[in-house]
Motif scaffolding. Structure first.
Motif, PDB file in Angstrom:
ATOM      1  N   THR A  41      -6.443  -7.088 -12.018  1.00 14.65           N
ATOM      2  CA  THR A  41      -6.553  -6.549 -10.332  1.00 14.65           C
ATOM      3  C   THR A  41      -6.250  -5.075 -10.327  1.00 14.65           C
ATOM      4  O   THR A  41      -5.900  -4.304 -11.263  1.00 14.65           O
ATOM      5  CB  THR A  41      -5.302  -7.139  -9.725  1.00 14.65           C
ATOM      6  OG1 THR A  41      -4.368  -6.861 -10.340  1.00 14.65           O
ATOM      7  CG2 THR A  41      -5.608  -8.641  -9.753  1.00 14.65           C
ATOM      8  N   VAL A  42      -6.434  -4.553  -9.267  1.00 13.24           N
ATOM      9  CA  VAL A  42      -6.505  -3.093  -8.585  1.00 13.24           C
ATOM     10  C   VAL A  42      -5.531  -3.141  -7.678  1.00 13.24           C
ATOM     11  O   VAL A  42      -5.750  -3.824  -6.522  1.00 13.24           O
ATOM     12  CB  VAL A  42      -7.805  -2.484  -8.432  1.00 13.24           C
ATOM     13  CG1 VAL A  42      -7.528  -0.892  -7.885  1.00 13.24           C
ATOM     14  CG2 VAL A  42      -8.619  -2.493  -9.479  1.00 13.24           C
ATOM     15  N   PRO A  43      -4.307  -2.223  -7.602  1.00 12.71           N
ATOM     16  CA  PRO A  43      -3.584  -2.167  -6.401  1.00 12.71           C
ATOM     17  C   PRO A  43      -3.966  -1.418  -5.356  1.00 12.71           C
ATOM     18  O   PRO A  43      -4.624  -0.296  -5.724  1.00 12.71           O
ATOM     19  CB  PRO A  43      -2.171  -1.706  -7.052  1.00 12.71           C
ATOM     20  CG  PRO A  43      -2.744  -0.958  -8.222  1.00 12.71           C
ATOM     21  CD  PRO A  43      -3.888  -1.695  -8.841  1.00 12.71           C
ATOM     22  N   VAL A  44      -3.650  -1.762  -4.283  1.00 13.79           N
ATOM     23  CA  VAL A  44      -4.085  -0.950  -2.944  1.00 13.79           C
ATOM     24  C   VAL A  44      -3.036  -0.804  -2.275  1.00 13.79           C
ATOM     25  O   VAL A  44      -2.372  -2.234  -1.803  1.00 13.79           O
ATOM     26  CB  VAL A  44      -5.326  -1.791  -2.130  1.00 13.79           C
ATOM     27  CG1 VAL A  44      -5.626  -0.937  -0.896  1.00 13.79           C
ATOM     28  CG2 VAL A  44      -6.428  -1.839  -2.912  1.00 13.79           C
ATOM     29  N   THR A  45      -2.416   0.218  -1.868  1.00 10.58           N
ATOM     30  CA  THR A  45      -1.273   0.278  -1.177  1.00 10.58           C
ATOM     31  C   THR A  45      -1.355   1.429   0.130  1.00 10.58           C
ATOM     32  O   THR A  45      -1.984   2.339  -0.223  1.00 10.58           O
ATOM     33  CB  THR A  45      -0.349   0.948  -2.051  1.00 10.58           C
ATOM     34  OG1 THR A  45       0.021   0.050  -2.961  1.00 10.58           O
ATOM     35  CG2 THR A  45       1.258   1.093  -1.276  1.00 10.58           C
ATOM     36  N   VAL A  46      -0.967   1.256   1.243  1.00 10.97           N
ATOM     37  CA  VAL A  46      -0.865   1.842   2.231  1.00 10.97           C
ATOM     38  C   VAL A  46       0.745   2.051   2.837  1.00 10.97           C
ATOM     39  O   VAL A  46       1.350   0.994   3.018  1.00 10.97           O
ATOM     40  CB  VAL A  46      -1.673   1.459   3.445  1.00 10.97           C
ATOM     41  CG1 VAL A  46      -1.397   2.256   4.708  1.00 10.97           C
ATOM     42  CG2 VAL A  46      -3.230   1.139   3.349  1.00 10.97           C
ATOM     43  N   ARG A  47       1.308   3.359   2.864  1.00  7.18           N
ATOM     44  CA  ARG A  47       2.403   3.871   3.221  1.00  7.18           C
ATOM     45  C   ARG A  47       2.574   4.325   4.533  1.00  7.18           C
ATOM     46  O   ARG A  47       1.659   5.151   4.856  1.00  7.18           O
ATOM     47  CB  ARG A  47       2.809   4.626   2.239  1.00  7.18           C
ATOM     48  CG  ARG A  47       4.550   4.889   2.592  1.00  7.18           C
ATOM     49  CD  ARG A  47       5.205   5.914   1.725  1.00  7.18           C
ATOM     50  NE  ARG A  47       4.509   7.414   2.180  1.00  7.18           N
ATOM     51  CZ  ARG A  47       4.469   8.664   1.169  1.00  7.18           C
ATOM     52  NH1 ARG A  47       5.116   8.419   0.229  1.00  7.18           N
ATOM     53  NH2 ARG A  47       4.036   9.477   1.640  1.00  7.18           N
ATOM     54  N   VAL A  48       3.371   3.591   5.605  1.00  4.41           N
ATOM     55  CA  VAL A  48       3.414   4.000   7.034  1.00  4.41           C
ATOM     56  C   VAL A  48       4.775   4.520   7.049  1.00  4.41           C
ATOM     57  O   VAL A  48       5.861   4.114   6.954  1.00  4.41           O
ATOM     58  CB  VAL A  48       3.083   2.891   7.810  1.00  4.41           C
ATOM     59  CG1 VAL A  48       3.381   3.392   9.405  1.00  4.41           C
ATOM     60  CG2 VAL A  48       1.719   2.171   7.592  1.00  4.41           C
ATOM     61  N   THR A  49       5.017   5.903   7.449  1.00  7.91           N
ATOM     62  CA  THR A  49       6.160   6.787   7.674  1.00  7.91           C
ATOM     63  C   THR A  49       6.180   7.160   9.064  1.00  7.91           C
ATOM     64  O   THR A  49       5.225   7.661   9.374  1.00  7.91           O
ATOM     65  CB  THR A  49       6.245   8.082   6.561  1.00  7.91           C
ATOM     66  OG1 THR A  49       6.148   7.541   5.347  1.00  7.91           O
ATOM     67  CG2 THR A  49       7.576   8.486   6.716  1.00  7.91           C
ATOM     68  N   PRO A  50       7.114   6.723   9.680  1.00  2.87           N
ATOM     69  CA  PRO A  50       7.332   7.269  11.053  1.00  2.87           C
ATOM     70  C   PRO A  50       7.104   8.830  11.225  1.00  2.87           C
ATOM     71  O   PRO A  50       7.675   9.378  10.463  1.00  2.87           O
ATOM     72  CB  PRO A  50       8.756   6.722  11.677  1.00  2.87           C
ATOM     73  CG  PRO A  50       9.087   5.914  10.711  1.00  2.87           C
ATOM     74  CD  PRO A  50       8.410   5.931   9.394  1.00  2.87           C
ATOM     75  N   ASP A  51       6.293   9.273  12.200  1.00  9.28           N
ATOM     76  CA  ASP A  51       6.042  10.719  12.625  1.00  9.28           C
ATOM     77  C   ASP A  51       5.494  11.374  11.221  1.00  9.28           C
ATOM     78  O   ASP A  51       5.645  12.497  11.031  1.00  9.28           O
ATOM     79  CB  ASP A  51       7.239  11.227  12.831  1.00  9.28           C
ATOM     80  CG  ASP A  51       7.977  10.565  14.192  1.00  9.28           C
ATOM     81  OD1 ASP A  51       7.128  10.402  14.951  1.00  9.28           O
ATOM     82  OD2 ASP A  51       9.454  10.466  14.220  1.00  9.28           O
ATOM     83  N   ALA A  52       4.541  10.667  10.406  1.00 12.94           N
ATOM     84  CA  ALA A  52       3.977  11.260   9.386  1.00 12.94           C
ATOM     85  C   ALA A  52       2.738  10.750   9.064  1.00 12.94           C
ATOM     86  O   ALA A  52       2.291   9.483   9.716  1.00 12.94           O
ATOM     87  CB  ALA A  52       4.942  11.139   8.152  1.00 12.94           C
ATOM     88  N   ASP A  53       1.785  11.200   8.571  1.00 13.23           N
ATOM     89  CA  ASP A  53       0.555  10.867   7.963  1.00 13.23           C
ATOM     90  C   ASP A  53       0.539   9.388   7.130  1.00 13.23           C
ATOM     91  O   ASP A  53       1.595   9.330   6.660  1.00 13.23           O
ATOM     92  CB  ASP A  53      -0.483  11.550   7.215  1.00 13.23           C
ATOM     93  CG  ASP A  53      -0.867  13.031   8.125  1.00 13.23           C
ATOM     94  OD1 ASP A  53      -0.552  13.036   9.294  1.00 13.23           O
ATOM     95  OD2 ASP A  53      -1.218  13.973   7.818  1.00 13.23           O
ATOM     96  N   LEU A  54      -0.442   8.814   7.330  1.00 12.56           N
ATOM     97  CA  LEU A  54      -0.407   7.485   6.395  1.00 12.56           C
ATOM     98  C   LEU A  54      -0.772   7.872   5.116  1.00 12.56           C
ATOM     99  O   LEU A  54      -1.605   8.754   4.986  1.00 12.56           O
ATOM    100  CB  LEU A  54      -1.488   6.435   7.128  1.00 12.56           C
ATOM    101  CG  LEU A  54      -0.940   5.450   8.230  1.00 12.56           C
ATOM    102  CD1 LEU A  54      -1.004   6.172   9.540  1.00 12.56           C
ATOM    103  CD2 LEU A  54      -1.678   4.285   8.327  1.00 12.56           C
ATOM    104  N   TYR A  55      -0.403   7.157   4.149  1.00 15.55           N
ATOM    105  CA  TYR A  55      -0.591   7.391   2.778  1.00 15.55           C
ATOM    106  C   TYR A  55      -1.253   6.179   2.116  1.00 15.55           C
ATOM    107  O   TYR A  55      -0.825   5.160   2.033  1.00 15.55           O
ATOM    108  CB  TYR A  55       0.591   7.656   1.879  1.00 15.55           C
ATOM    109  CG  TYR A  55       0.567   8.012   0.465  1.00 15.55           C
ATOM    110  CD1 TYR A  55       0.038   9.088  -0.021  1.00 15.55           C
ATOM    111  CD2 TYR A  55       0.748   6.874  -0.317  1.00 15.55           C
ATOM    112  CE1 TYR A  55      -0.005   9.193  -1.466  1.00 15.55           C
ATOM    113  CE2 TYR A  55       0.689   6.959  -1.688  1.00 15.55           C
ATOM    114  CZ  TYR A  55       0.289   8.209  -2.259  1.00 15.55           C
ATOM    115  OH  TYR A  55       0.127   8.247  -3.498  1.00 15.55           O
ATOM    116  N   VAL A  56      -2.609   6.400   1.700  1.00 16.66           N
ATOM    117  CA  VAL A  56      -3.476   5.366   1.050  1.00 16.66           C
ATOM    118  C   VAL A  56      -3.563   5.626  -0.484  1.00 16.66           C
ATOM    119  O   VAL A  56      -3.874   6.741  -0.902  1.00 16.66           O
ATOM    120  CB  VAL A  56      -4.795   5.259   1.518  1.00 16.66           C
ATOM    121  CG1 VAL A  56      -5.647   3.955   1.134  1.00 16.66           C
ATOM    122  CG2 VAL A  56      -4.688   5.046   3.152  1.00 16.66           C
TER     123      VAL A  56
END
Length: 102
Positions: A41-56
């Motif tokens: 498998t290949v991991p896919v992650t999205v990080r959401v930080t308040p008042d910051a850009d999203l990280y994919v």
């Protein structure tokens, strides 16, 4: 009158859970593993930080990108239309993703 849909009717996936009030200021991670032809498998992650850009991150962080919320919405719209044009979603994608804090 019944509210149940027949099994062959596609069901729209629910949106993400709303964050709890106590965790609203913490980072949230949304993860899913996609099947791959060479690897398991290949991991896919999205990080959401308040008042910051999203990280994919795709593939253990090898491919990563920061997106503003507006860019993320535009990407979501383009990807959803493009992927929908390839056919019905696979069964493995029909899961609910619960955010984690690590």
């Amino acid at each position: 009158m019944t509210t149940e849909l027949p099994e062959d009717v596609p069901v729209r996936m629910p949106y993400a859970d709303e964050p709890d009030e106590q965790t609203e200021q913490q980072r949230r991670f949304y993860r899913l593993r996609a099947p791959h032809f060479d690897k398991a498998t290949v991991p896919v992650t999205v990080r959401v930080t308040p008042d910051a850009d999203l990280y994919v991150a795709v593939g253990s962080g090898r491919r990563r990108m920061y997106l503003t919320p507006a860019e993320a919405w535009a990407l979501w719209r383009c990807l959803s239309e493009a992927v929908a044009s390839t056919g019905e979603p696979p069964e493995w994608i029909r899961v609910h993703i619960t955010p984690t804090h690590r």
